[in-house]
Motif scaffolding. Structure first.
Motif, PDB file in Angstrom:
ATOM      1  N   ALA A  60      41.052  42.570  34.731  1.00 20.54           N
ATOM      2  CA  ALA A  60      42.446  42.281  35.274  1.00 20.54           C
ATOM      3  C   ALA A  60      42.504  43.120  36.418  1.00 20.54           C
ATOM      4  O   ALA A  60      42.887  44.224  36.073  1.00 20.54           O
ATOM      5  CB  ALA A  60      43.358  42.355  34.055  1.00 20.54           C
ATOM      6  N   MET A  61      42.555  42.609  37.601  1.00 20.61           N
ATOM      7  CA  MET A  61      42.421  43.635  38.672  1.00 20.61           C
ATOM      8  C   MET A  61      43.765  44.363  38.948  1.00 20.61           C
ATOM      9  O   MET A  61      44.839  44.057  38.863  1.00 20.61           O
ATOM     10  CB  MET A  61      42.094  42.559  40.053  1.00 20.61           C
ATOM     11  N   PHE A  62      43.309  45.651  39.587  1.00 22.68           N
ATOM     12  CA  PHE A  62      44.666  46.577  40.158  1.00 22.68           C
ATOM     13  C   PHE A  62      44.629  46.250  41.381  1.00 22.68           C
ATOM     14  O   PHE A  62      44.083  46.145  42.205  1.00 22.68           O
ATOM     15  CB  PHE A  62      44.053  48.072  39.852  1.00 22.68           C
ATOM     16  N   ALA A  93      40.500  40.918  51.287  1.00 19.74           N
ATOM     17  CA  ALA A  93      40.622  39.412  51.173  1.00 19.74           C
ATOM     18  C   ALA A  93      40.293  38.771  52.435  1.00 19.74           C
ATOM     19  O   ALA A  93      39.616  37.961  52.258  1.00 19.74           O
ATOM     20  CB  ALA A  93      42.120  39.142  50.728  1.00 19.74           C
ATOM     21  N   GLU A  94      40.728  39.404  53.483  1.00 20.88           N
ATOM     22  CA  GLU A  94      40.257  38.932  54.842  1.00 20.88           C
ATOM     23  C   GLU A  94      38.676  38.880  54.971  1.00 20.88           C
ATOM     24  O   GLU A  94      38.186  37.950  55.549  1.00 20.88           O
ATOM     25  CB  GLU A  94      41.098  39.670  55.997  1.00 20.88           C
ATOM     26  N   SER A  95      38.122  40.109  54.628  1.00 22.11           N
ATOM     27  CA  SER A  95      36.785  40.124  54.647  1.00 22.11           C
ATOM     28  C   SER A  95      35.885  39.048  53.969  1.00 22.11           C
ATOM     29  O   SER A  95      34.730  38.813  54.330  1.00 22.11           O
ATOM     30  CB  SER A  95      36.191  41.768  54.180  1.00 22.11           C
ATOM     31  N   VAL A 125      39.637  37.179  45.050  1.00 22.65           N
ATOM     32  CA  VAL A 125      39.084  38.304  45.849  1.00 22.65           C
ATOM     33  C   VAL A 125      38.032  38.933  45.175  1.00 22.65           C
ATOM     34  O   VAL A 125      36.944  39.261  45.678  1.00 22.65           O
ATOM     35  CB  VAL A 125      40.269  39.022  46.370  1.00 22.65           C
ATOM     36  N   ALA A 126      38.468  39.426  44.022  1.00 25.93           N
ATOM     37  CA  ALA A 126      37.666  40.482  43.370  1.00 25.93           C
ATOM     38  C   ALA A 126      36.361  39.778  42.960  1.00 25.93           C
ATOM     39  O   ALA A 126      35.250  40.067  43.002  1.00 25.93           O
ATOM     40  CB  ALA A 126      38.194  40.572  41.923  1.00 25.93           C
ATOM     41  N   VAL A 141      26.950  45.268  40.125  1.00 22.84           N
ATOM     42  CA  VAL A 141      27.835  46.257  39.373  1.00 22.84           C
ATOM     43  C   VAL A 141      27.841  46.479  38.123  1.00 22.84           C
ATOM     44  O   VAL A 141      26.937  45.769  37.266  1.00 22.84           O
ATOM     45  CB  VAL A 141      29.321  45.701  39.664  1.00 22.84           C
ATOM     46  N   HIS A 142      28.033  47.932  37.836  1.00 25.00           N
ATOM     47  CA  HIS A 142      27.904  48.226  36.158  1.00 25.00           C
ATOM     48  C   HIS A 142      29.007  47.872  35.468  1.00 25.00           C
ATOM     49  O   HIS A 142      28.651  47.469  34.288  1.00 25.00           O
ATOM     50  CB  HIS A 142      27.746  49.747  36.095  1.00 25.00           C
ATOM     51  N   SER A 143      30.284  47.918  35.897  1.00 21.94           N
ATOM     52  CA  SER A 143      31.350  47.396  35.484  1.00 21.94           C
ATOM     53  C   SER A 143      32.296  46.837  36.116  1.00 21.94           C
ATOM     54  O   SER A 143      32.248  46.895  37.438  1.00 21.94           O
ATOM     55  CB  SER A 143      32.177  48.593  34.634  1.00 21.94           C
ATOM     56  N   ALA A 144      33.519  46.168  35.787  1.00 20.14           N
ATOM     57  CA  ALA A 144      34.438  45.587  36.199  1.00 20.14           C
ATOM     58  C   ALA A 144      35.169  46.629  37.256  1.00 20.14           C
ATOM     59  O   ALA A 144      35.803  46.203  38.359  1.00 20.14           O
ATOM     60  CB  ALA A 144      35.327  44.857  35.354  1.00 20.14           C
TER      61      ALA A 144
END
Length: 287
Positions: A217-219, A229-231, A253-254, A268-271
């Motif tokens: 659950a993204m921060f 987000a633009e990138s 985005v994530a 990636v190793h983790s979220a």
């Protein structure tokens, strides 16, 4: 706190304002950021307030001074962000340096959250009316990382100074993380809780769920999230006021960042790595 001239207060109808003078022994004169100058009964002022930003000033007419228009920064390509990231972390997201700087302390805070405020533990504390303990653990967990700005943490802490605030937060957090209602409803209800605590901001709205979910659950760091987000060409639909639509776009985005990292050979190793990459790449792009 006792209100005096120059104190910032919050009014349910007019929002945040600063006491500029005394009309008589019963009324304050208050300059509100969005509503202008009002005469308010002293006994009606019960909530502390704050300026919109540390550098905020009223002009000579008592109105909010207009900030100079900022030129919108050009969008950064994901390739450029990755290049800047790898300049700082040559071994990428699975390197020892990245693990030490970014992943380890977030993973540790997440494990602490899962033991101290797990569903079963939080339910036990609530059923025992141990709301003070819930607040203490939440504040300790907030200090376990550097993700939330100090002033936002202070507002949250201030909101937990009363027994009512502690109970409100404990029940609100439980419903948000472990309730049975649809996710959107639980998210929106939690925003209402933070608003009542005078602690509503994107970082506070997403911090505890970030830890509880192991980073899934993204921060939300507003500036960072907008640039990233633009990138990756995702419309974040950013609004300063936390809301469900923007949060859903942040998850998109994530997802896109994770895909682009995979395509670049960065597994990636983790979220937590996704959020950490976003911050580090943005930070390095400014240098």
């Amino acid at each position: 706190m006792a209100h005096t001239i120059s104190t910032w207060i919050q009014h349910p109808a007019y929002g945040h304002g600063q006491i500029s003078g005394e009309h008589n022994e019963n009324f304050w004169v208050v300059r509100f950021v969005t509503a202008g100058e009002k005469t308010i009964l002293k006994t009606a002022i019960v909530l502390d307030g704050h300026p919109p930003s540390p550098e905020f000033k009223f002009n000579e007419k008592g109105l909010a001074a207009k900030a100079p228009k900022k030129t919108k920064a050009a969008a950064l390509s994901f390739e450029h962000l990755l290049e800047r990231f790898l300049a700082a972390y040559p071994d990428g997201v699975n390197g020892k340096l990245f693990d030490e700087d970014e992943r380890r302390y977030k993973a540790s805070a997440s494990e602490s959250f899962k033991s101290q405020l797990s569903e079963a533990e939080l339910k036990r504390l609530i059923e025992g009316s141990l709301f003070d303990e819930v607040s203490k653990r939440a504040l300790d967990l907030l200090k376990a990382t550097n993700l939330v700005f100090h002033i936002e943490g202070m507002r949250f802490r201030d909101g937990l100074k009363t027994d009512e605030g502690k109970k409100l937060f404990a029940n609100g957090l439980y419903d948000h993380l472990y309730g049975s209602a649809p996710e959107e409803e639980r998210f929106q209800n939690y925003l209402l809780v933070l608003r009542q605590l005078n602690a509503l901001s994107w970082p506070m709205a997403t911090y505890f769920q970030f830890l509880a979910s192991g980073g899934e659950a993204m921060f939300m760091k507003p500036t960072v999230s907008q640039r990233i987000a633009e990138s990756v060409n995702v419309a974040l639909n950013y609004k300063p006021e936390p809301n469900w639509l923007t949060y859903c776009q942040l998850l998109d985005v994530a997802k896109n960042v994770r895909r682009r990292l995979h395509e670049a050979g960065q597994e990636v190793h983790s979220a937590f790595d996704v959020q950490s990459f976003m911050w580090c790449a943005y930070d390095q792009s400014k240098k």
